[in-house]
Design a protein around this motif. Structure first.
Motif, PDB file in Angstrom:
ATOM      1  N   HIS A  83      -4.930 -12.933  -9.005  1.00 44.26           N
ATOM      2  CA  HIS A  83      -5.179 -12.177 -10.245  1.00 44.26           C
ATOM      3  C   HIS A  83      -4.482 -12.879 -11.409  1.00 44.26           C
ATOM      4  O   HIS A  83      -3.318 -12.600 -11.694  1.00 44.26           O
ATOM      5  CB  HIS A  83      -4.628 -10.759 -10.128  1.00 44.26           C
ATOM      6  N   MET A  86      -4.635 -11.029 -15.588  1.00 45.75           N
ATOM      7  CA  MET A  86      -5.303  -9.749 -15.343  1.00 45.75           C
ATOM      8  C   MET A  86      -4.609  -8.612 -16.090  1.00 45.75           C
ATOM      9  O   MET A  86      -3.408  -8.380 -15.893  1.00 45.75           O
ATOM     10  CB  MET A  86      -5.295  -9.403 -13.843  1.00 45.75           C
ATOM     11  N   PHE A  88      -3.505  -4.978 -16.282  1.00 44.33           N
ATOM     12  CA  PHE A  88      -3.355  -3.978 -15.233  1.00 44.33           C
ATOM     13  C   PHE A  88      -2.116  -3.131 -15.493  1.00 44.33           C
ATOM     14  O   PHE A  88      -1.062  -3.689 -15.844  1.00 44.33           O
ATOM     15  CB  PHE A  88      -3.233  -4.676 -13.869  1.00 44.33           C
ATOM     16  N   LYS A 170     -15.509  -6.412  -5.206  1.00 50.50           N
ATOM     17  CA  LYS A 170     -14.385  -5.628  -4.684  1.00 50.50           C
ATOM     18  C   LYS A 170     -14.421  -4.195  -5.186  1.00 50.50           C
ATOM     19  O   LYS A 170     -14.691  -3.949  -6.369  1.00 50.50           O
ATOM     20  CB  LYS A 170     -13.047  -6.269  -5.098  1.00 50.50           C
ATOM     21  N   PHE A 172     -12.120  -0.650  -5.244  1.00 51.60           N
ATOM     22  CA  PHE A 172     -10.778  -0.085  -5.060  1.00 51.60           C
ATOM     23  C   PHE A 172     -10.905   1.364  -4.590  1.00 51.60           C
ATOM     24  O   PHE A 172     -11.509   2.187  -5.281  1.00 51.60           O
ATOM     25  CB  PHE A 172     -10.004  -0.138  -6.377  1.00 51.60           C
ATOM     26  N   TYR A 175      -5.744   3.556  -6.882  1.00 52.86           N
ATOM     27  CA  TYR A 175      -5.554   3.459  -8.327  1.00 52.86           C
ATOM     28  C   TYR A 175      -6.432   4.506  -9.030  1.00 52.86           C
ATOM     29  O   TYR A 175      -7.276   4.212  -9.873  1.00 52.86           O
ATOM     30  CB  TYR A 175      -5.844   2.059  -8.857  1.00 52.86           C
ATOM     31  N   HIS A 203     -10.147  -2.612  -1.353  1.00 52.51           N
ATOM     32  CA  HIS A 203      -8.724  -2.319  -1.385  1.00 52.51           C
ATOM     33  C   HIS A 203      -8.630  -0.962  -0.722  1.00 52.51           C
ATOM     34  O   HIS A 203      -9.019   0.052  -1.297  1.00 52.51           O
ATOM     35  CB  HIS A 203      -8.216  -2.248  -2.826  1.00 52.51           C
ATOM     36  N   HIS A 259      -5.946  -7.711   1.501  1.00 52.63           N
ATOM     37  CA  HIS A 259      -4.511  -7.476   1.694  1.00 52.63           C
ATOM     38  C   HIS A 259      -4.198  -6.410   2.741  1.00 52.63           C
ATOM     39  O   HIS A 259      -3.709  -5.319   2.429  1.00 52.63           O
ATOM     40  CB  HIS A 259      -3.769  -7.175   0.389  1.00 52.63           C
ATOM     41  N   ASP A 336      -2.683 -12.494  -3.005  1.00 60.94           N
ATOM     42  CA  ASP A 336      -2.728 -11.389  -3.958  1.00 60.94           C
ATOM     43  C   ASP A 336      -1.761 -11.662  -5.111  1.00 60.94           C
ATOM     44  O   ASP A 336      -1.091 -10.775  -5.633  1.00 60.94           O
ATOM     45  CB  ASP A 336      -2.374 -10.061  -3.275  1.00 60.94           C
ATOM     46  N   ALA A 338      -0.232 -11.724  -8.234  1.00 61.18           N
ATOM     47  CA  ALA A 338      -0.432 -10.893  -9.430  1.00 61.18           C
ATOM     48  C   ALA A 338       0.972 -10.702  -9.992  1.00 61.18           C
ATOM     49  O   ALA A 338       1.689  -9.813  -9.558  1.00 61.18           O
ATOM     50  CB  ALA A 338      -1.073  -9.565  -9.060  1.00 61.18           C
ATOM     51  N   ASN A 357       2.128  -3.252 -10.410  1.00 60.31           N
ATOM     52  CA  ASN A 357       2.052  -3.676  -9.001  1.00 60.31           C
ATOM     53  C   ASN A 357       1.604  -5.126  -8.874  1.00 60.31           C
ATOM     54  O   ASN A 357       0.532  -5.494  -9.365  1.00 60.31           O
ATOM     55  CB  ASN A 357       1.046  -2.801  -8.244  1.00 60.31           C
ATOM     56  N   GLY A 358       2.390  -5.890  -8.139  1.00 58.38           N
ATOM     57  CA  GLY A 358       1.965  -7.268  -7.866  1.00 58.38           C
ATOM     58  C   GLY A 358       3.144  -8.174  -7.584  1.00 58.38           C
ATOM     59  O   GLY A 358       4.250  -7.929  -8.091  1.00 58.38           O
TER      60      GLY A 358
HETATM   61  O1  URQ Z   1      -4.580  -4.240  -5.873  1.00 59.47           O
HETATM   62  C1  URQ Z   1      -4.651  -5.405  -6.185  1.00 59.47           C
HETATM   63  O2  URQ Z   1      -5.080  -6.225  -5.436  1.00 59.47           O
HETATM   64  C2  URQ Z   1      -4.192  -5.850  -7.576  1.00 59.47           C
HETATM   65  C3  URQ Z   1      -4.281  -4.800  -8.552  1.00 59.47           C
HETATM   66  C4  URQ Z   1      -2.863  -6.551  -7.518  1.00 59.47           C
HETATM   67  N1  URQ Z   1      -1.730  -5.731  -7.328  1.00 59.47           N
HETATM   68  C5  URQ Z   1      -1.266  -5.310  -6.137  1.00 59.47           C
HETATM   69  O3  URQ Z   1      -0.274  -4.611  -6.086  1.00 59.47           O
HETATM   70  N2  URQ Z   1      -1.888  -5.619  -5.047  1.00 59.47           N
END
Ligand code: URQ
Ligand code: ZN
Ligand code: ZN
Length: 520
Positions: A83, A86, A88, A170, A172, A175, A203, A259, A336, A338, A357-358
């Motif tokens: 990412h 990005m 976010f 993708k 989600f 979120y 996700h 992930h 991942d 980010a 988050n990342g």
């Molecule tokens: O969910 C994801 O893949 C993005 C938003 C990166 N952040 C994360 O915490 N995984």
């Protein structure tokens, strides 16, 4: 090295050597592909691999000869999950395509697939935005597109994007209120992916339950990064993974779970594969090398650096994920990547729910996977190549152009010293990030040289890259995950043949053809 220092320092070496001018001859190494390893030299010309074989000689003036004696010559890594730039959670990830690519190349990764996000739910506007972001790039990249709503326009735009070189979308399941889609939208999207021969990615966390978990944990007075781990237990990842897998089964579409951070989710992937369902499980470097205790660190900056979703789990989950990778139950390792620097993370100093988050990983992935899995004997070098490069090339349908050391493949090659020990540190990394979740990590094995499209971009600890020399790599639809899938009868789940078939004919029923049934 901070972004402005990086830009200044690298600007000096820009233009040093951009295009794949001279031939490069790699002598005396052990070539490792996903299917075998063998002694061979590799000749590179014009961005492609020209020859692979014993005792190759330079064929042209100015050939650059590199010794790989005692070292491994492997396909460049492909990171299927990043990412860059990005927006976010009210922030923008601080690695752009320039610093992100610099980090990747220094870590032996020569291609990544980034997640483009829609702009105001508009996929084509998202595509345009990401193309603009990528203009600063210096290596090969592809795009997945996230789908955060559903409409006829979204369905149409997915079709348009597949013609522009996107073969994966993708969705989600978490979120809530931001990127999350509900089951009805997910079903529509899965069906559309099947129509298009595109890879649906999820996700997988139960976003509704996560929202409740967050509220309960925060209300209990737990406001720090440890609250992030507590509020999103593995069961919520397991539940959503199982649900997405069953919905894909209902539609008859393959599924790619991004992930995978827990044993719970890995077991759902394994169970689906055991019954022959086309499900791919991707885990990430942080899941196999880090554990949740870091979020209990008294130093907020250090603890918050580990906040990602789904959360990094306990050592037990870490061991289960390593086992699943070694056993082929999970197919590949991404990052991942980010990254939010410490001041961005500090936005959640008193409320873990708003910590962006990342985590990082682009530069560290190969070193971490080698150390955790190959140096420990859990994974053979050929499998290392599979899970860090070839599997992604296959799944996103760019094999054998990518993911292989062979005549005609793109010259994305790394020279790797399997025994060299080194310590990972933010001070030495090429990301724009000011922290590093692998700070102090003792790595075994080191990427000494990276060649991207025949350009010597990382060698003897120096980057030689040219801003704007990146290249979009289209990923065509109907890749291996769809091979032969059309042989599966459309209404395979609706077993219309049993008990004499449907519809059941009863006295007084109007005569009817089977046409409607066949539409099932
Ligand atoms: O969910 C994801 O893949 C993005 C938003 C990166 N952040 C994360 O915490 N995984
Ligand atoms: Zn995600
Ligand atoms: Zn992600």
């Amino acid at each position: 090295m901070r972004a402005q220092h990086l830009a200044a320092a690298l600007a000096l070496v820009l233009l040093a050597c951009g295009a794949a001018g001279e031939d490069i001859l790699i002598k005396g190494g052990t070539v490792v592909n996903a299917d075998r390893q063998f002694q061979a030299d590799v000749l590179i010309r014009g961005g492609l691999i020209a020859r692979v074989g014993p005792n190759l000689q330079a064929e042209r003036q100015g050939t650059r000869t590199l010794s790989a004696a005692g070292r491994l010559v492997m396909p460049g890594g492909i990171d299927p999950h990043t990412h860059l730039s990005m927006p976010f959670m009210g922030q923008v990830t601080c690695d752009d395509f320039f610093s992100g690519h610099a980090a990747a190349l220094a870590g032996g990764t020569t291609m990544h697939v980034d997640f483009a996000l829609p702009v105001d739910h508009d996929l084509l506007a998202g595509w345009d935005a990401w193309q603009r972001k990528a203009a600063d790039g210096v290596m090969d990249y592809g795009f997945h597109m996230a789908v955060t709503s559903w409409s006829d326009k979204v369905a149409a735009d997915m079709g348009t994007l597949t013609k522009m070189g996107v073969n994966s979308f993708k969705f989600f399941m978490a979120y809530k209120g931001a990127l999350m889609v509900n089951d009805e939208q997910l079903l529509q999207a899965l069906r559309r992916c099947k129509e298009l021969g595109a890879v649906p990615q999820v996700h997988a966390e139960n976003g509704d339950a996560v929202a409740e978990g967050q509220a309960r944990v925060f209300a209990a007075g737990i406001t720090g990064p440890e609250g992030h781990a507590l509020s999103r237990p593995a069961a919520l990842e397991g539940e959503a993974t199982a649900r997405a897998i069953r919905l894909a089964q209902f539609v008859g579409a393959p599924l790619y779970v991004v992930h995978v951070m827990s044993r719970d989710a890995a077991e759902e992937v394994a169970r689906a594969r055991q019954r022959g369902q086309r499900v791919v499980g991707e885990t990430v470097a942080s899941a196999i090398a880090c554990d949740e205790s870091s979020m209990w660190d008294a130093d907020f900056t250090r603890a918050a650096a580990f906040v990602m979703s789904p959360p990094i789990r306990s050592k037990e989950h870490q061991a289960a994920l390593q086992g699943a990778l070694a056993g082929g139950l999970l197919q590949l390792v991404g990052t991942d990547h980010a990254v939010f620097n410490s001041s961005q993370k500090a936005a959640g100093r008193h409320d873990f729910r708003i910590i962006p988050n990342g985590v990082n990983g682009l530069e560290e992935r190969l070193h971490v996977v080698w150390t955790e899995l190959v140096a420990s004997g859990k994974l053979a070098p050929t499998d290392f190549v599979r899970v860090t490069s070839t599997a992604a090339a296959h799944i996103f349908n760019v094999y054998p152009r990518k993911g292989l050391i062979a005549k005609g493949s793109d010259a994305d090659v790394i020279i790797f010293d399997p025994a060299l020990e080194h310590t990972l540190r933010a001070a030495a990394h090429h990301s724009a990030l000011d922290t590093n979740i692998y700070e102090g990590y003792k790595a075994r094995g080191k990427v000494l040289t990276t060649i991207s499209r025949g350009r010597l971009v990382w060698h003897e600890g120096r980057l030689n890259i040219t801003r704007g020399s990146g290249r979009f790599v289209p990923t065509p639809t109907h890749g291996p995950l769809y091979a032969g899938l059309d042989a599966v009868p459309e209404h395979s789940l609706f077993d219309v043949a049993r008990y004499g078939g449907v519809p059941v004919r009863r006295a007084g029923d109007a005569p009817a053809s089977g046409a409607a049934r066949d539409e099932l």
